[in-house]
Scaffold this active site. Structure first.
Site, PDB file in Angstrom:
ATOM      1  N   HIS A  17      -3.529   7.070   2.504  1.00  0.00           N
ATOM      2  CA  HIS A  17      -3.879   5.768   1.939  1.00  0.00           C
ATOM      3  C   HIS A  17      -5.218   5.341   2.533  1.00  0.00           C
ATOM      4  O   HIS A  17      -5.462   5.538   3.728  1.00  0.00           O
ATOM      5  CB  HIS A  17      -2.776   4.766   2.283  1.00  0.00           C
ATOM      6  CG  HIS A  17      -3.157   3.359   1.993  1.00  0.00           C
ATOM      7  ND1 HIS A  17      -3.570   2.961   0.739  1.00  0.00           N
ATOM      8  CD2 HIS A  17      -3.231   2.255   2.790  1.00  0.00           C
ATOM      9  CE1 HIS A  17      -3.869   1.663   0.783  1.00  0.00           C
ATOM     10  NE2 HIS A  17      -3.667   1.225   2.008  1.00  0.00           N
ATOM     11  N   CYS A  59       0.808  -1.223   0.000  1.00  0.00           N
ATOM     12  CA  CYS A  59       0.000   0.000   0.000  1.00  0.00           C
ATOM     13  C   CYS A  59       0.844   1.278   0.000  1.00  0.00           C
ATOM     14  O   CYS A  59       0.323   2.363  -0.222  1.00  0.00           O
ATOM     15  CB  CYS A  59      -0.947  -0.007   1.198  1.00  0.00           C
ATOM     16  SG  CYS A  59      -2.102  -1.386   1.106  1.00  0.00           S
ATOM     17  N   ASN A 115     -10.061  -0.395  -0.372  1.00  0.00           N
ATOM     18  CA  ASN A 115      -8.604  -0.257  -0.410  1.00  0.00           C
ATOM     19  C   ASN A 115      -8.082  -0.832  -1.729  1.00  0.00           C
ATOM     20  O   ASN A 115      -8.083  -2.045  -1.924  1.00  0.00           O
ATOM     21  CB  ASN A 115      -8.008  -1.005   0.794  1.00  0.00           C
ATOM     22  CG  ASN A 115      -6.492  -0.908   0.839  1.00  0.00           C
ATOM     23  OD1 ASN A 115      -5.857  -0.417  -0.101  1.00  0.00           O
ATOM     24  ND2 ASN A 115      -5.913  -1.381   1.926  1.00  0.00           N
TER      25      ASN A 115
HETATM   26  C1  LIG Z   1      -9.424  -5.858   9.339  1.00  0.00           C
HETATM   27  C2  LIG Z   1     -10.065  -4.894  10.306  1.00  0.00           C
HETATM   28  C3  LIG Z   1     -11.076  -4.031   9.593  1.00  0.00           C
HETATM   29  C4  LIG Z   1     -10.803  -5.685  11.355  1.00  0.00           C
HETATM   30  O1  LIG Z   1     -11.406  -4.800  12.270  1.00  0.00           O
HETATM   31  P1  LIG Z   1     -11.187  -5.014  13.838  1.00  0.00           P
HETATM   32  O2  LIG Z   1     -11.922  -3.954  14.513  1.00  0.00           O
HETATM   33  O3  LIG Z   1      -9.699  -5.083  14.064  1.00  0.00           O
HETATM   34  O4  LIG Z   1     -11.867  -6.387  14.070  1.00  0.00           O
HETATM   35  P2  LIG Z   1     -11.256  -7.701  14.717  1.00  0.00           P
HETATM   36  O5  LIG Z   1     -10.350  -8.382  13.744  1.00  0.00           O
HETATM   37  O6  LIG Z   1     -10.726  -7.393  16.079  1.00  0.00           O
HETATM   38  O7  LIG Z   1     -12.550  -8.545  14.892  1.00  0.00           O
HETATM   39  C5  LIG Z   1     -13.579  -8.166  15.812  1.00  0.00           C
HETATM   40  C6  LIG Z   1     -14.711  -9.153  15.699  1.00  0.00           C
HETATM   41  O8  LIG Z   1     -15.378  -8.950  14.455  1.00  0.00           O
HETATM   42  C7  LIG Z   1     -15.418 -10.177  13.720  1.00  0.00           C
HETATM   43  N1  LIG Z   1     -15.300  -9.867  12.306  1.00  0.00           N
HETATM   44  C8  LIG Z   1     -14.191  -9.816  11.541  1.00  0.00           C
HETATM   45  N2  LIG Z   1     -14.523  -9.507  10.287  1.00  0.00           N
HETATM   46  C9  LIG Z   1     -15.867  -9.354  10.271  1.00  0.00           C
HETATM   47  C10 LIG Z   1     -16.789  -9.032   9.275  1.00  0.00           C
HETATM   48  N3  LIG Z   1     -16.418  -8.789   8.026  1.00  0.00           N
HETATM   49  N4  LIG Z   1     -18.087  -8.949   9.602  1.00  0.00           N
HETATM   50  C11 LIG Z   1     -18.509  -9.169  10.852  1.00  0.00           C
HETATM   51  N5  LIG Z   1     -17.677  -9.503  11.847  1.00  0.00           N
HETATM   52  C12 LIG Z   1     -16.367  -9.580  11.564  1.00  0.00           C
HETATM   53  C13 LIG Z   1     -14.248 -10.965  14.236  1.00  0.00           C
HETATM   54  O9  LIG Z   1     -14.427 -12.350  14.026  1.00  0.00           O
HETATM   55  C14 LIG Z   1     -14.243 -10.609  15.698  1.00  0.00           C
HETATM   56  O10 LIG Z   1     -15.214 -11.365  16.333  1.00  0.00           O
HETATM   57  P3  LIG Z   1     -15.009 -11.908  17.823  1.00  0.00           P
HETATM   58  O11 LIG Z   1     -14.881 -10.678  18.669  1.00  0.00           O
HETATM   59  O12 LIG Z   1     -16.234 -12.711  18.070  1.00  0.00           O
HETATM   60  O13 LIG Z   1     -13.738 -12.703  17.773  1.00  0.00           O
HETATM   61  C15 LIG Z   1      -9.003  -3.999  10.997  1.00  0.00           C
HETATM   62  O14 LIG Z   1      -8.210  -4.777  11.843  1.00  0.00           O
HETATM   63  C16 LIG Z   1      -8.112  -3.279  10.043  1.00  0.00           C
HETATM   64  O15 LIG Z   1      -8.538  -2.377   9.357  1.00  0.00           O
HETATM   65  N6  LIG Z   1      -6.834  -3.635  10.049  1.00  0.00           N
HETATM   66  C17 LIG Z   1      -5.840  -2.937   9.256  1.00  0.00           C
HETATM   67  C18 LIG Z   1      -6.096  -3.006   7.797  1.00  0.00           C
HETATM   68  C19 LIG Z   1      -4.996  -2.348   7.103  1.00  0.00           C
HETATM   69  O16 LIG Z   1      -4.652  -1.228   7.413  1.00  0.00           O
HETATM   70  N7  LIG Z   1      -4.393  -3.032   6.178  1.00  0.00           N
HETATM   71  C20 LIG Z   1      -3.066  -2.735   5.804  1.00  0.00           C
HETATM   72  C21 LIG Z   1      -2.783  -1.654   5.099  1.00  0.00           C
HETATM   73  S1  LIG Z   1      -3.106  -2.021   3.510  1.00  0.00           S
END
Ligand SMILES: CC(C)(COP(=O)(O)OP(=O)(O)OC[C@H]1O[C@@H](n2cnc3c(N)ncnc32)[C@H](O)[C@@H]1OP(=O)(O)O)[C@@H](O)C(=O)NCCC(=O)NCCS
Length: 377
Positions: free
Chosen positions: A300, A160, A330
């Protein structure tokens, strides 16, 4: 007496003669000093910078909305919008179409806008993690497809942050005076490496491409500074397991879904918040820019919460932050040029713009740009 006042016979100068030369010596000293100062001033005023002189983008027509995803994985539109900010993304569909095809459309639009021929391009750099093939470079393929017969071309792989890495690299060739026209493309067909049964990743990414043209400028606008960083120890949290030399493709790697994006979201999120905010504040400080001086933040588009954290750290209000994650998701290397394309008409010559990114690797960085043109109404 000092040796300076001995003549070429090693004898002291006649004091009367020395006295008569004094005004000449002083005059020539002041002339030399003046010339040096004015040379320095002229050099700083006419310093060659790489100016972005055009921007264009391409998004494939097919849409994948949050409501479509609700039917594919266990998720909801509400969860996706509140956790990421994404509402819909564009997907490149069609047999035999790849990242280069989106890059080609973005570059064609760029050249048409600037009124130049593909044969005038000296260098074309493509940032991508979804190349058409492992080799040759997608940049080579774009160059061939558009007829950039005089350009050499290569890819940059920095996930990214790829567009910023490519922009900073390309600008060096302009600043040295070596080249006059460089195209920098950021393009990714993320749908080609996304597992649409994995709700943790399939909700985030989309396909798209953006491109900018770099040309020399001497009016004080252009790419002013960049701070780029990487930390390979972050690779464990965001990568594609198979398909490279460590684990070439096999039936087993396909069965295990190892050709898709693997992301451990939480550690990536934490590192992205810190990395992008830190580097954006650092580039402002290094260039003595206050929040008031900054016209736009171009972050980004990975997650709305990461964007907000960066803007807060910089002290920049939401009205100055480019956000289009709702419509595109993204698009990896495509996000920053796609933002510039969407906001192009609002950008004014001389605007201080901070571009900031974080991505797989880990890679991250910020680029400080003084916008070089007003878009005609
Ligand atoms: C991927 C991302 C959106 C996930 O959001 P988050 O708030 O961290 O969510 P978590 O991974 O902690 O998951 C929280 C809960 O939601 C659930 N969950 C994950 N994806 C889900 C979805 N699409 N829909 C519903 N629930 C979801 C998980 O299973 C978890 O459930 P649990 O609490 O029962 O275990 C976030 O971590 C993120 O944006 N990460 C960085 C992405 C990024 O910058 N990428 C790199 C640069 S390119």
């Amino acid at each position: 007496m000092s040796n300076y006042f001995l003549n070429h016979h090693g004898r002291p100068y006649n004091p009367t003669i020395l006295q008569s030369y004094t005004p000449v010596i002083l005059q020539s000293f002041s002339l030399v000093t003046f010339a040096r100062i004015s040379n320095r001033l002229t050099a700083s005023m006419s310093k060659l910078t790489a100016a972005i002189t055009a921007v264009h983008g391409y998004l494939p027509p097919d849409l994948l909305t949050n409501f479509d995803l609700e039917k594919m994985v266990d998720t909801t539109d509400e969860w996706i919008r509140t956790r990421t900010g994404v509402q819909e993304r564009h997907i490149l569909k069609g047999e035999g179409l790849g990242t280069s095809d989106m890059g080609v459309e973005a570059v064609k639009g760029l050249l048409a806008k600037r009124g130049i021929e593909a044969s005038e391009i000296d260098l074309l750099i493509c940032a991508t993690v979804t190349p058409d093939h492992v080799f040759p470079a997608t940049a080579n393929i774009i160059s061939d497809k558009i007829g950039a017969v005089n350009a050499w071309s290569y890819d940059i792989s920095a996930a990214c942050s790829g567009f910023l890495y490519a922009l900073a690299t390309g600008s060096q060739f302009i600043e040295t005076g070596k080249y006059k026209k460089i195209v920098v493309v950021g393009a990714d067909k993320m749908s080609s490496i996304i597992d649409y049964t994995d709700r943790a990743t399939c909700i985030i990414f989309g396909d798209g491409a953006g491109a900018v043209l770099l040309e020399p400028s001497e009016d004080g606008n252009g790419i002013m500074d960049s701070i780029l960083k990487s930390d390979g120890s972050g690779r464990q949290y965001l990568h594609q397991k198979a398909g490279g030399s460590v684990k070439p493709a096999s039936h087993e790697t396909v069965d295990n879904k190892e050709h898709y994006v693997f992301q451990d979201g939480q550690p990536v999120f934490k590192a992205a918040v810190k990395g992008m905010a830190d580097v954006s504040a650092e580039i402002m400080e290094k260039n003595s820019l206050t929040a008031d001086d900054v016209a736009w933040l171009v972050p980004h588009q990975a997650n709305l919460r990461i964007i907000d954290a960066t803007a807060n750290r910089m002290g920049v209000g939401p009205e100055k932050v480019m956000v289009n994650i709702q419509r595109y998701g993204n698009t990896t290397a495509g996000t920053i040029p796609l933002c510039l394309w969407d906001w192009e008409k609002q950008l004014k010559k001389g605007d201080n713009i901070i571009l900031a990114a974080f991505g797989g690797g880990f890679t991250w960085g910020a680029v400080y740009v003084k916008w070089a043109y007003n878009t005609p109404a």
